[in-house]
Scaffold this motif. Structure first.
Motif, PDB file in Angstrom:
ATOM      1  N   ILE A 135       0.855  -1.178   0.000  1.00 30.01           N
ATOM      2  CA  ILE A 135       0.000   0.000   0.000  1.00 30.01           C
ATOM      3  C   ILE A 135       0.895   1.233   0.000  1.00 30.01           C
ATOM      4  CG2 ILE A 135      -1.746   1.324   1.260  1.00 30.01           C
ATOM      5  CD1 ILE A 135      -2.793  -1.325   0.176  1.00 30.01           C
ATOM      6  N   VAL A 136       0.587   2.194  -0.855  1.00 29.30           N
ATOM      7  CA  VAL A 136       1.333   3.442  -0.908  1.00 29.30           C
ATOM      8  C   VAL A 136       0.395   4.573  -0.495  1.00 29.30           C
ATOM      9  CG1 VAL A 136       2.792   4.947  -2.310  1.00 29.30           C
ATOM     10  CG2 VAL A 136       2.648   2.492  -2.847  1.00 29.30           C
ATOM     11  N   ALA A 137       0.796   5.329   0.526  1.00 26.66           N
ATOM     12  CA  ALA A 137      -0.010   6.448   1.019  1.00 26.66           C
ATOM     13  C   ALA A 137       0.778   7.730   0.817  1.00 26.66           C
ATOM     14  CB  ALA A 137      -0.344   6.245   2.498  1.00 26.66           C
ATOM     15  N   TYR A 138       0.257   8.631  -0.016  1.00 25.02           N
ATOM     16  CA  TYR A 138       1.000   9.821  -0.419  1.00 25.02           C
ATOM     17  C   TYR A 138       0.723  11.036   0.471  1.00 25.02           C
ATOM     18  CZ  TYR A 138       1.821   7.216  -4.728  1.00 25.02           C
ATOM     19  OH  TYR A 138       2.192   6.257  -5.641  1.00 25.02           O
ATOM     20  N   GLY A 139      -0.308  10.994   1.285  1.00 24.71           N
ATOM     21  CA  GLY A 139      -0.691  12.156   2.069  1.00 24.71           C
ATOM     22  C   GLY A 139       0.365  12.566   3.073  1.00 24.71           C
ATOM     23  N   THR A 140       0.587  13.879   3.195  1.00 18.79           N
ATOM     24  CA  THR A 140       1.548  14.411   4.156  1.00 18.79           C
ATOM     25  C   THR A 140       1.159  15.839   4.525  1.00 18.79           C
ATOM     26  OG1 THR A 140       3.917  14.797   4.574  1.00 18.79           O
ATOM     27  CG2 THR A 140       3.143  15.266   2.362  1.00 18.79           C
TER      28      THR A 140
END
Length: 319
Positions: A135-140
């Motif tokens: 899973i790749v989560a881009y939120g920052t």
């Protein structure tokens, strides 16, 4: 309290990973090669801050798990898979609360047929799931914005507890008594998903997506449905959730794009563009753009076409 995540894709996997990292009891429910990877090597969770492998317990369904009285079911499947998922879990989960962490506005109605305590969740989270076990989560700096409230309206102790747990786990979250107002606002924003899936990241598609949104606004106005505005959404999100770059893992497209890329055979257009078409027919508002996008997205999924198989010009002509 234990969180059982039904559908451990980009959204469910990110929610489960962040809750697990902050010390919560989490179970992931998945299928096929994704389940096999979760069980054998764990969840490979990639964010702008790095990569971590999380050994989160994973099951294939309710038969693999002894449910507890303190369980909370978080449904994070695509809407086209919701009815089947709820039907599988309902006989084993009588009395448990269900949270619909999904796009569209149909999931909560489906859940309320089988469960007494249903909660809606706004999901604003840039994530990617194309590879089993990853899973790749881009939120920052936060991974996503997740408000939660009872369906059809209201807040209670459980919704406040869930929101607090998420807020302490790397999300911007709050309990909201008018959760569906936010979800209808997100629905308008998702009407362009089919344009991206069908035509790829062509800037010319912005005009077509804008026309789909204009139809959506007209339909919701005719139906008397209150909805958040883009300015309101941006003000609430602020700089809390921005799209972070991850070296070597660009985000090629959103949820509908990913459905075509994976060749899943289905796509959520019936519950995004199709929701506007349904309401338009019920209230006498023409929706030619959304009707075309619904039809062509379903055709692309059914025929296993890759993302970007049509040009914006071809889509416009198909209206």
């Amino acid at each position: 309290m234990r969180y059982v995540i039904i559908g451990a894709g980009g959204i469910g996997g990110t929610i489960g990973a962040r809750l697990f990292q902050s010390g919560h009891d989490v179970i992931l429910s998945a299928r096929g090669s994704h389940l096999a990877a979760l069980r054998s090597t764990g969840l490979r969770f990639i964010t702008p801050n790095g990569t971590e492998t999380l050994r989160i317990p994973a099951v294939g369904g309710p038969a693999d798990l002894e449910l507890r009285e303190d369980d909370v079911l978080i449904v994070a499947t695509k809407t086209q898979d919701t009815a089947a998922a709820l039907a599988a879990w309902a006989p084993h989960a009588d009395g448990l609360p269900v949270v619909c962490a999904q796009n569209a506005v149909e999931n909560e109605r489906l859940a309320l047929r089988l469960f007494a305590d249903v909660y809606g969740m706004l999901v604003w989270m840039p994530a990617l799931h194309l590879e089993p076990g990853t899973i790749v989560a881009y939120g920052t700096p936060k991974s996503g914005m997740l408000s939660v409230g009872r369906y059809p309206q209201g807040v209670d102790k459980l919704s406040e507890t869930i929101a607090a747990d998420l807020d302490r786990s790397g999300f911007a979250s709050w309990a909201d008594p008018a959760i569906m107002r936010w979800k209808y606002g997100k629905l308008l924003g998702n009407l362009g998903n089919a344009v991206e899936a069908l035509a790829g990241p062509d800037p010319a598609g912005l005009d077509l997506a804008g026309r789909a949104r204009e139809e959506g606004v007209a339909v919701l106005t005719a139906a008397g449905i209150d909805v958040t505005t883009p300015d309101e959404e941006r003000a609430r999100r602020g700089r809390l959730v921005e799209h972070g770059e991850i070296e070597g893992v660009p985000r090629p497209g959103g949820s509908s794009w990913q459905s075509l890329a994976k060749g899943s055979g289905t796509i959520e257009a019936d519950y995004l563009n199709g929701e506007i078409v349904l309401l338009g027919r019920a209230h006498g508002v023409a929706t030619p753009v959304n009707a075309m996008l619904q039809r062509e997205a379903n055709r692309a999924a059914r025929e296993s076409r890759p993302p970007g198989s049509l040009s914006v010009g071809e889509l416009t002509a198909l209206m």
